[in-house]
Design a protein around this motif. Structure first.
Motif, short mmCIF file in Angstrom:
data_model
loop_
_atom_site.label_atom_id
_atom_site.label_comp_id
_atom_site.label_asym_id
_atom_site.label_seq_id
_atom_site.Cartn_x
_atom_site.Cartn_y
_atom_site.Cartn_z
N GLN A 68 0.80 -1.23 0.00
CA GLN A 68 0.00 0.00 0.00
C GLN A 68 0.83 1.28 0.00
O GLN A 68 0.31 2.35 -0.30
CB GLN A 68 -0.96 -0.01 1.19
N PHE A 69 2.10 1.19 0.35
CA PHE A 69 2.96 2.38 0.30
C PHE A 69 4.25 2.01 -0.42
O PHE A 69 4.60 0.83 -0.52
CB PHE A 69 3.25 2.88 1.72
N SER A 79 1.72 8.70 3.84
CA SER A 79 2.33 9.12 2.58
C SER A 79 3.27 10.29 2.81
O SER A 79 4.30 10.42 2.14
CB SER A 79 1.26 9.55 1.57
N TYR A 80 2.91 11.12 3.79
CA TYR A 80 3.74 12.28 4.10
C TYR A 80 5.16 11.87 4.49
O TYR A 80 6.12 12.59 4.21
CB TYR A 80 3.08 13.08 5.24
N LYS A 137 -3.94 7.68 5.56
CA LYS A 137 -3.20 7.45 4.33
C LYS A 137 -2.31 8.66 4.02
O LYS A 137 -1.13 8.52 3.68
CB LYS A 137 -4.20 7.23 3.18
N ALA A 138 -2.90 9.86 4.17
CA ALA A 138 -2.14 11.08 3.91
C ALA A 138 -0.95 11.18 4.87
O ALA A 138 0.16 11.58 4.48
CB ALA A 138 -3.04 12.30 4.06
N TYR A 175 7.02 9.94 3.15
CA TYR A 175 7.87 9.75 1.98
C TYR A 175 8.27 11.07 1.31
O TYR A 175 9.05 11.09 0.38
CB TYR A 175 7.17 8.86 0.94
N THR A 176 7.69 12.19 1.76
CA THR A 176 8.01 13.47 1.14
C THR A 176 9.42 13.91 1.56
O THR A 176 9.90 13.53 2.63
CB THR A 176 7.02 14.56 1.59
N PRO A 191 9.27 3.52 4.94
CA PRO A 191 9.68 4.89 4.63
C PRO A 191 11.10 5.22 5.10
O PRO A 191 11.71 6.16 4.61
CB PRO A 191 8.66 5.77 5.37
N SER A 236 6.19 -0.39 1.90
CA SER A 236 5.72 0.29 3.12
C SER A 236 6.83 0.56 4.12
O SER A 236 6.60 0.56 5.33
CB SER A 236 4.60 -0.51 3.80
#
Lengths: 337, 274
Positions: free
Chosen positions: A109-110, A270-271, A266-267, A273-274, A116, A114
């Motif tokens: 999913q990431f 995902s953050y 989810k956000a 990985y920024t 990071p 998954s």
């Protein structure tokens, strides 16, 4: 008269309930259940992430830290986590398997399965390295005092164990030799603390042992602390090769679906990985997976050859069964004597 | 023989109901849950405790250090109570208050503090290390931790009994020609014996189940300094609830047996007095 009083009370009650509902919906809460060494890391990440969400939602992020396995068990037993960020995928797999709160395919999913950020296992030795410890083989020599936590109670300790085992298995291409090697290391072990931080204390504060096997980030933290106290009495040794200690993240979908926080969770993940978050991660001594950010911090993270868990055992599940389950290799080490 | 009767049979029903309800809620239900989980996993988890080498050595260690610590507490606690009750000295109130500290201190704090002091580079460990005596990370360290946390039990159970002991008893014994030793042995000790025993039993029970303070000072080496409560935590960490409760049940049954035996002895001693 009486009935009017009653209706007043009812009106009050209705208003009260109404405002309570507003209060609940206006503020969203995320609970991140993580393991011990990420406390400071997530304090900073959470601050930045909530700022980025300003205007969209009034967000507060709660953190819970503890031993990785303990945390997984808490989630299984009903701790309402929205996301888990644990020390090893086996713990997340266990939540998925036992409680069904996490989807079985969580690793897809990431990005990067998954994961990071990651770390590796290194040695902390006393200043100027009096016992001349350079690599894994030195740990099995007579007269070396090793400090490492108990793989039965600490996720980090399982990485330590598998790093040593993997080194031996890859070098001699023989499981017997690798097991004998591991046995020698644990015969040299003076204290088995229940967690990684406890081992660091034993080595640094109690002055016990010649070498501490530990996470890179934990070793760096110990170094920073001792520098702060004015005594640079330790140094980090990078062995010739070590394990790729992957620290995965996952959404606890069973909980977020009920709370309606799936998108936010989810956000949030995902953050991680920024570039912004990856920078924070590197600052807190975990290795970022973003190649560009990693390049910036090249000086902080010396190159080291790593092997992954699949290089030495098929999967975490198998590794666990073979080594750490009851009657496994780790138990045999201590009953053979 | 000592017998208590309820004051009034008619009003006893409600209080008895409340008492047993509360007792079941707080003690019986959680404990029977323990037995139920164990029953689900079968008899083998219980047999393992005695057959598996690692578990067996932890079992022996836990009960060994628990009883040694309890006996030390019995002797030192008694001495301490004697001084505290029979003599007056400056700072007595302070010392009396200090006794309770092990009760209030989180055990993990006690464990870390004791380890700091008794480790090889600690203030007390430093004195013993050159003599070749290691304290922290050996069974000796565990015993010290258990003595520390069990200390108030003996003091606080014996203290009121000794305080209430009528002075006349001793005086008459002395007047009748008994030596100080005979007075102590035949007059005072029989009075104190039951409370000493129950204090020791409590310290013992607390000791074998103690986790927080011990894990820091013991070193947790399997077969050497690994205690049974740590193995319960280990099993839980591996999601093996059945095995964890199996060990817990064995501990519970053995300690219940020991406590029950002590209670019987204590009752006998109490009966002989009357």
């Amino acid at each position: 008269m009486k009935s009017k009083k009653f209706s007043n009370f009812r009106r009050f009650l209705a208003l009260f309930v109404f405002f309570c509902t507003i209060a609940i919906f206006a503020e969203t809460e995320l609970l991140n259940v993580s393991f011990d060494p990420t406390r400071e890391l997530y304090e900073e990440i959470n601050l930045k992430f909530t700022q980025s969400q300003k205007g969209k939602t009034e967000l507060t992020i709660q953190q819970s830290h503890g031993g990785s396995g303990k945390q997984a068990r808490a989630v299984i037993d009903g701790l309402k986590a929205d996301v888990v960020t644990l020390a090893l995928s086996y713990d997340i797999d266990s939540i998925a398997k036992i409680s069904n709160l996490i989807e079985k395919n969580w690793q897809t999913q990431f990005p990067n399965r998954s994961v990071p950020y990651y770390s590796t296992i290194v040695f902390l030795v006393r200043k100027s390295n009096p016992k001349k410890i350079k690599g894994w083989e030195d740990l099995s020599k007579d007269g070396i005092g090793v400090i490492t936590p108990n793989p039965k109670t600490s996720g980090g300790a399982r990485w330590n164990y598998l790093a040593a085992y993997g080194f031996a298995k890859r070098k001699w291409k023989s499981e017997e030799k690798a097991t004998a090697f591991i046995q020698k290391i644990f015969e040299n072990t003076l204290v088995l603390d229940t967690g990684a931080r406890g081992s660091t204390t034993t080595f640094v504060k109690r002055g016990l042992g010649d070498v501490l096997i530990t996470w890179e980030n934990e070793a760096k933290l110990a170094l920073e602390e001792s520098a702060k106290n004015g005594d640079g009495s330790f140094q980090i040794i990078y062995p010739e090769e070590s394990i790729l200690a992957e620290t995965p993240v996952a959404i606890v979908k069973g909980n977020t679906d009920k709370k309606g926080t799936t998108e936010l969770a989810k956000a949030y993940l995902s953050y991680l990985y920024t570039p912004e978050a990856q920078n924070i991660i590197a600052k807190h001594n975990f290795r970022p997976t973003d190649k560009k950010v990693m390049k910036q911090f090249e000086a902080d993270f010396p190159k080291i050859n790593t092997f992954s868990i699949t290089d030495i055992e098929g999967s975490w599940e198998e590794a666990h069964k073979k080594h750490f389950a009851d009657g496994g290799v780790f138990d045999q080490i201590y009953t053979k004597k | 023989m000592l017998q208590t009767r309820p004051y009034s049979k008619t009003h006893f029903g409600l209080s008895f109901g409340l008492t047993s309800f509360y007792l079941s809620l707080m003690v019986v239900v959680p404990l029977s849950g323990l037995f139920m989980v164990t029953a689900k996993s079968g008899l083998s988890v219980i047999l393992d405790v005695f057959l598996e080498e690692r578990l067996r050595s932890a079992l022996t260690l836990s009960f060994f250090v628990g009883s040694v610590a309890a006996v030390i507490n019995l002797l030192l606690g008694f001495l301490f109570v004697w001084v505290l009750v029979r003599y007056d000295f400056p700072g007595k109130k302070w010392i009396d208050t200090l006794v309770d500290l092990p009760f209030t201190l989180p055990t993990a704090v006690a464990g870390i503090a004791l380890t700091t002091i008794y480790a090889e580079n600690g203030s007390i460990g430093k004195i013993f290390a050159p003599l070749g005596i290691k304290i922290a990370y050996t069974p000796l360290g565990i015993i010290i931790a258990l003595v520390f946390i069990g200390f108030p039990f003996v003091v606080r159970t014996v203290q009121p009994v000794l305080e209430d002991l009528p002075k006349e008893l001793e005086e008459s014994a002395r007047c009748l020609g008994a030596t100080p030793f005979t007075t102590f042995y035949k007059v005072i000790l029989p009075e104190l014996w039951p409370s000493l025993l129950s204090g020791m039993a409590m310290a013992f029970a607390r000791g074998i189940g103690e986790y927080g303070s011990v894990v820091f000072i013991s070193g947790n080496l399997p077969g050497k300094t690994e205690i049974l409560p740590l193995l319960i935590v280990t099993k839980l960490e591996q999601y093996e609830y059945g095995k964890a409760t199996g060990i817990a049940v064995v501990m519970l049954v053995i300690s219940f047996g020991i406590m029950f035996a002590i209670n019987v002895i204590q009752n006998r001693a109490a009966r002989r007095l009357l």
